[in-house]
Design an enzyme around this catalytic site. Structure first.
Site, PDB file in Angstrom:
ATOM      1  N   CYS A   2       0.853  -1.197   0.000  1.00 40.75           N
ATOM      2  CA  CYS A   2       0.000   0.000   0.000  1.00 40.75           C
ATOM      3  C   CYS A   2       0.890   1.250   0.000  1.00 40.75           C
ATOM      4  O   CYS A   2       1.706   1.447   0.907  1.00 40.75           O
ATOM      5  CB  CYS A   2      -0.910  -0.024   1.223  1.00 40.75           C
ATOM      6  SG  CYS A   2      -1.807   1.522   1.503  1.00 40.75           S
ATOM      7  N   CYS A  42     -15.037   2.631  21.255  1.00 42.20           N
ATOM      8  CA  CYS A  42     -15.358   3.465  20.098  1.00 42.20           C
ATOM      9  C   CYS A  42     -15.677   4.881  20.562  1.00 42.20           C
ATOM     10  O   CYS A  42     -16.481   5.083  21.486  1.00 42.20           O
ATOM     11  CB  CYS A  42     -16.539   2.871  19.324  1.00 42.20           C
ATOM     12  SG  CYS A  42     -17.098   3.910  17.948  1.00 42.20           S
ATOM     13  N   CYS A  45     -19.788   5.445  19.596  1.00 46.62           N
ATOM     14  CA  CYS A  45     -20.871   4.701  20.252  1.00 46.62           C
ATOM     15  C   CYS A  45     -20.448   4.038  21.558  1.00 46.62           C
ATOM     16  O   CYS A  45     -21.288   3.494  22.280  1.00 46.62           O
ATOM     17  CB  CYS A  45     -21.441   3.645  19.310  1.00 46.62           C
ATOM     18  SG  CYS A  45     -20.267   2.329  18.876  1.00 46.62           S
ATOM     19  N   CYS A  58      -3.720   9.253  15.264  1.00 49.90           N
ATOM     20  CA  CYS A  58      -4.050   9.926  16.527  1.00 49.90           C
ATOM     21  C   CYS A  58      -4.473   8.970  17.630  1.00 49.90           C
ATOM     22  O   CYS A  58      -4.846   9.418  18.718  1.00 49.90           O
ATOM     23  CB  CYS A  58      -5.161  10.947  16.294  1.00 49.90           C
ATOM     24  SG  CYS A  58      -6.716  10.210  15.725  1.00 49.90           S
ATOM     25  N   CYS A  63     -15.343   1.741  15.944  1.00 47.25           N
ATOM     26  CA  CYS A  63     -15.766   0.369  15.627  1.00 47.25           C
ATOM     27  C   CYS A  63     -15.874   0.208  14.114  1.00 47.25           C
ATOM     28  O   CYS A  63     -16.233   1.132  13.392  1.00 47.25           O
ATOM     29  CB  CYS A  63     -17.083   0.031  16.317  1.00 47.25           C
ATOM     30  SG  CYS A  63     -18.420   1.146  15.923  1.00 47.25           S
ATOM     31  N   HIS A  68     -17.752   3.465  12.151  1.00 52.63           N
ATOM     32  CA  HIS A  68     -17.319   4.702  12.811  1.00 52.63           C
ATOM     33  C   HIS A  68     -15.843   4.995  12.563  1.00 52.63           C
ATOM     34  O   HIS A  68     -15.438   6.167  12.569  1.00 52.63           O
ATOM     35  CB  HIS A  68     -17.618   4.612  14.313  1.00 52.63           C
ATOM     36  CG  HIS A  68     -19.087   4.622  14.611  1.00 52.63           C
ATOM     37  ND1 HIS A  68     -19.650   3.942  15.676  1.00 52.63           N
ATOM     38  CD2 HIS A  68     -20.121   5.223  13.957  1.00 52.63           C
ATOM     39  CE1 HIS A  68     -20.961   4.138  15.668  1.00 52.63           C
ATOM     40  NE2 HIS A  68     -21.266   4.902  14.642  1.00 52.63           N
ATOM     41  N   HIS A  72     -14.336   8.406  10.913  1.00 49.99           N
ATOM     42  CA  HIS A  72     -13.184   9.129  11.445  1.00 49.99           C
ATOM     43  C   HIS A  72     -12.132   9.364  10.361  1.00 49.99           C
ATOM     44  O   HIS A  72     -11.570  10.466  10.255  1.00 49.99           O
ATOM     45  CB  HIS A  72     -12.574   8.335  12.604  1.00 49.99           C
ATOM     46  CG  HIS A  72     -11.273   8.889  13.104  1.00 49.99           C
ATOM     47  ND1 HIS A  72     -11.201   9.950  13.980  1.00 49.99           N
ATOM     48  CD2 HIS A  72      -9.979   8.533  12.828  1.00 49.99           C
ATOM     49  CE1 HIS A  72      -9.930  10.229  14.233  1.00 49.99           C
ATOM     50  NE2 HIS A  72      -9.171   9.381  13.545  1.00 49.99           N
ATOM     51  N   HIS A  78      -7.373  10.565   8.095  1.00 46.76           N
ATOM     52  CA  HIS A  78      -6.484   9.572   8.703  1.00 46.76           C
ATOM     53  C   HIS A  78      -6.871   8.191   8.161  1.00 46.76           C
ATOM     54  O   HIS A  78      -7.686   7.499   8.766  1.00 46.76           O
ATOM     55  CB  HIS A  78      -6.600   9.583  10.229  1.00 46.76           C
ATOM     56  CG  HIS A  78      -6.110  10.838  10.868  1.00 46.76           C
ATOM     57  ND1 HIS A  78      -6.321  11.124  12.220  1.00 46.76           N
ATOM     58  CD2 HIS A  78      -5.427  11.902  10.360  1.00 46.76           C
ATOM     59  CE1 HIS A  78      -5.771  12.289  12.494  1.00 46.76           C
ATOM     60  NE2 HIS A  78      -5.228  12.784  11.385  1.00 46.76           N
ATOM     61  N   CYS A 159     -19.008 -31.549 -21.962  1.00 48.62           N
ATOM     62  CA  CYS A 159     -18.681 -30.114 -21.922  1.00 48.62           C
ATOM     63  C   CYS A 159     -19.428 -29.411 -20.793  1.00 48.62           C
ATOM     64  O   CYS A 159     -18.941 -28.421 -20.231  1.00 48.62           O
ATOM     65  CB  CYS A 159     -18.980 -29.461 -23.265  1.00 48.62           C
ATOM     66  SG  CYS A 159     -20.701 -29.646 -23.820  1.00 48.62           S
ATOM     67  N   HIS A 422     -23.577 -26.887 -27.121  1.00 46.86           N
ATOM     68  CA  HIS A 422     -22.218 -27.030 -26.583  1.00 46.86           C
ATOM     69  C   HIS A 422     -21.980 -25.935 -25.547  1.00 46.86           C
ATOM     70  O   HIS A 422     -22.379 -24.781 -25.734  1.00 46.86           O
ATOM     71  CB  HIS A 422     -21.202 -26.927 -27.720  1.00 46.86           C
ATOM     72  CG  HIS A 422     -19.782 -27.084 -27.269  1.00 46.86           C
ATOM     73  ND1 HIS A 422     -19.295 -28.237 -26.692  1.00 46.86           N
ATOM     74  CD2 HIS A 422     -18.726 -26.209 -27.319  1.00 46.86           C
ATOM     75  CE1 HIS A 422     -18.010 -28.084 -26.396  1.00 46.86           C
ATOM     76  NE2 HIS A 422     -17.648 -26.866 -26.769  1.00 46.86           N
TER      77      HIS A 422
END
Length: 468
Positions: A2, A42, A45, A58, A63, A68, A72, A78, A159, A422
């Site tokens: 990445c 979280c 929630c 940070c 979750c 969530h 964020h 981020h 086939c 076929h």
């Protein structure tokens, strides 16, 4: 690799990852236990499980199952977070879990002291590395590699079997299962699943000469007697029979029940089983009767059913999920016979979705094949056909982009008439390289050739494979 994770490491290093791993993976000291209890929640929630992620920038927690952490990442820019249950790094910009050697070294150091982590990356020892380097049969896989491409000899109107075997051999999750030697059996000589495992080994052995599946054919005749003989059979019927045989054999050793409509942990139900929700609404008292049935494929009508013939796979799915009227329905609530409406929607999506375009029409007067062209996409979003979407309960847009989107990897076609025809198969190999499998012959195909074909069976795999 990445690029977002690489850029983050070059700029910030891995100090935050080490802090997160030390306090939230390890259970070896009192400080880490307190940190997990008091801080691993979280920020939106307040939930702690399941799938809690910590932001690498940070150290904020969010979750995953309620998105969530995705919220964020969008608000704060981020994109990188760590799943503190399984110890893997997720990139929101790539919409995938990502890997880096230096980050993995830190994660592995703390995985060994964590009781909660059941997954860890396999690391070869020096002896294994040297053995692989000096193996005379070693092959370097590239995007042009032909490993996995192999024709199948036609053993007399087989086939229909060959094209389904090609599609199954290129289903990534099924391939990983069989190449990983995960099938265990006490009677391999008479086991169709063992023979399928050998077939996968043959496909990915690097041999290019056509394979002769005579043992597999004999076992198909043994386990599915209605397919025995050298008459032409239906490829869809063979697919259903093959999945059923594998399911019945593997469920005995599948382990605990899985979260699918069949409540079975066998490899077939893990990959192919989805849930179809049927809602019948009484027009008199508005009582809704709901039933959820498991499915391995979705059969789509092409013939007349009211408002014109479908032109695309999306049209077929739209018509499949439209409400239909039921006459003389007896309602269990008001105990009266009245009209009702019935609607089918998808309650749970499978990892691999197979769509059967019903081209063969049978009636008392005639049998005919429907040759109408039905277009189908490279990528398919199933969100509009989900039960929660139709009920007005659709979740935030990030889920639509991730968990409900599929990519096409195989197309089975039938040429000829209903009496004589076929089967061939197009399979996707290495991203966007397409090949045509016509029994023993495997040739490169252009994408236009694939998407201009009629299509009889369409195989799609989820782009985002979530785990529970």
């Amino acid at each position: 690799m990445c690029k977002h994770l690489t850029a983050y490491i070059e700029k910030n290093g891995l100090k935050n990852l080490e802090i997160i791993a030390n306090y939230f993976f390890s259970k070896k000291n009192e400080d880490s236990i307190k940190a997990q209890v008091y801080f691993a929640k979280c920020s939106v929630c307040g939930s702690q499980f399941p799938r809690l992620h910590a932001c690498l920038n940070c150290c904020s927690f969010g979750c995953y199952h309620l998105k969530h952490i995705h919220q964020h990442s969008q608000e704060k820019d981020h994109p990188l977070s760590v799943d503190i249950t399984f110890g893997v790094i997720h990139c929101a910009l790539c919409s995938d879990f990502v890997y880096d050697w230096s980050a993995e070294a830190i994660l592995n150091k703390y995985r060994s002291s964590s009781e909660s982590l059941a997954l860890a990356a396999w690391q070869p020892d020096e002896e294994s590395i040297n053995a692989a380097r000096h193996n005379p049969k070693r092959r370097r896989l590239t995007t042009e590699s032909a490993v996995g491409l192999r024709g199948l000899m036609n053993l007399g109107n087989t086939c229909f079997m060959n094209c389904i075997l090609q599609a199954l051999a290129h289903a990534p999750l099924l391939r990983d299962y069989f190449l990983g030697d995960r099938h265990l059996c006490a009677t391999p000589a008479q086991c169709l699943v063992c023979e399928l495992a050998r077939l996968f080994q043959e496909f990915y052995s690097g041999v290019r000469t056509p394979h002769i599946p005579y043992r597999l054919l004999h076992l198909v005749w043994t386990h599915a007697r209605h397919l025995a003989g050298y008459e032409q059979q239906d490829a869809h019927e063979f697919l259903m029979a093959a999945l059923d045989v594998i399911h019945k054999h593997c469920r005995e050793t599948a382990g605990p029940a899985a979260n699918n409509p069949n409540n079975c942990g066998c490899i077939i139900d893990q990959i192919f089983t989805g849930g179809l929700q049927s809602d019948v609404t009484c027009t008199r008292c508005q009582q809704v009767s709901t039933k959820i049935d498991p499915f391995w494929d979705i059969s789509l009508d092409l013939g007349p059913a009211g408002q014109g013939n479908p032109m695309s796979l999306m049209d077929c799915l739209q018509r499949f999920t439209l409400p239909e009227n039921l006459a003389n329905f007896r309602c269990g609530m008001c105990k009266e016979r009245c009209d009702a409406t019935k609607q089918l929607t998808v309650k749970k999506l499978p990892l691999v979705s197979c769509f059967h375009l019903k081209r063969f029409e049978h009636s008392l007067k005639w049998h005919k094949k429907i040759t109408a062209f039905i277009s189908f996409p490279t990528e398919l979003d199933m969100s509009p056909f989900l039960s929660k979407h139709r009920n007005g309960q659709s979740e935030m847009a990030t889920e639509i982009g991730d968990t409900n989107r599929y990519s096409l990897f195989a197309v089975v076609n039938h040429s000829g008439t209903i009496e004589s025809g076929h089967y061939t198969c197009f399979i996707r190999h290495h991203q966007n390289h397409w090949f045509k499998c016509d029994d023993h012959a495997v040739t490169r195909a252009h994408a236009k050739e694939v998407f201009d074909s009629e299509g009889y069976l369409l195989f799609y795999q989820k782009q985002f494979l979530d785990y529970e």
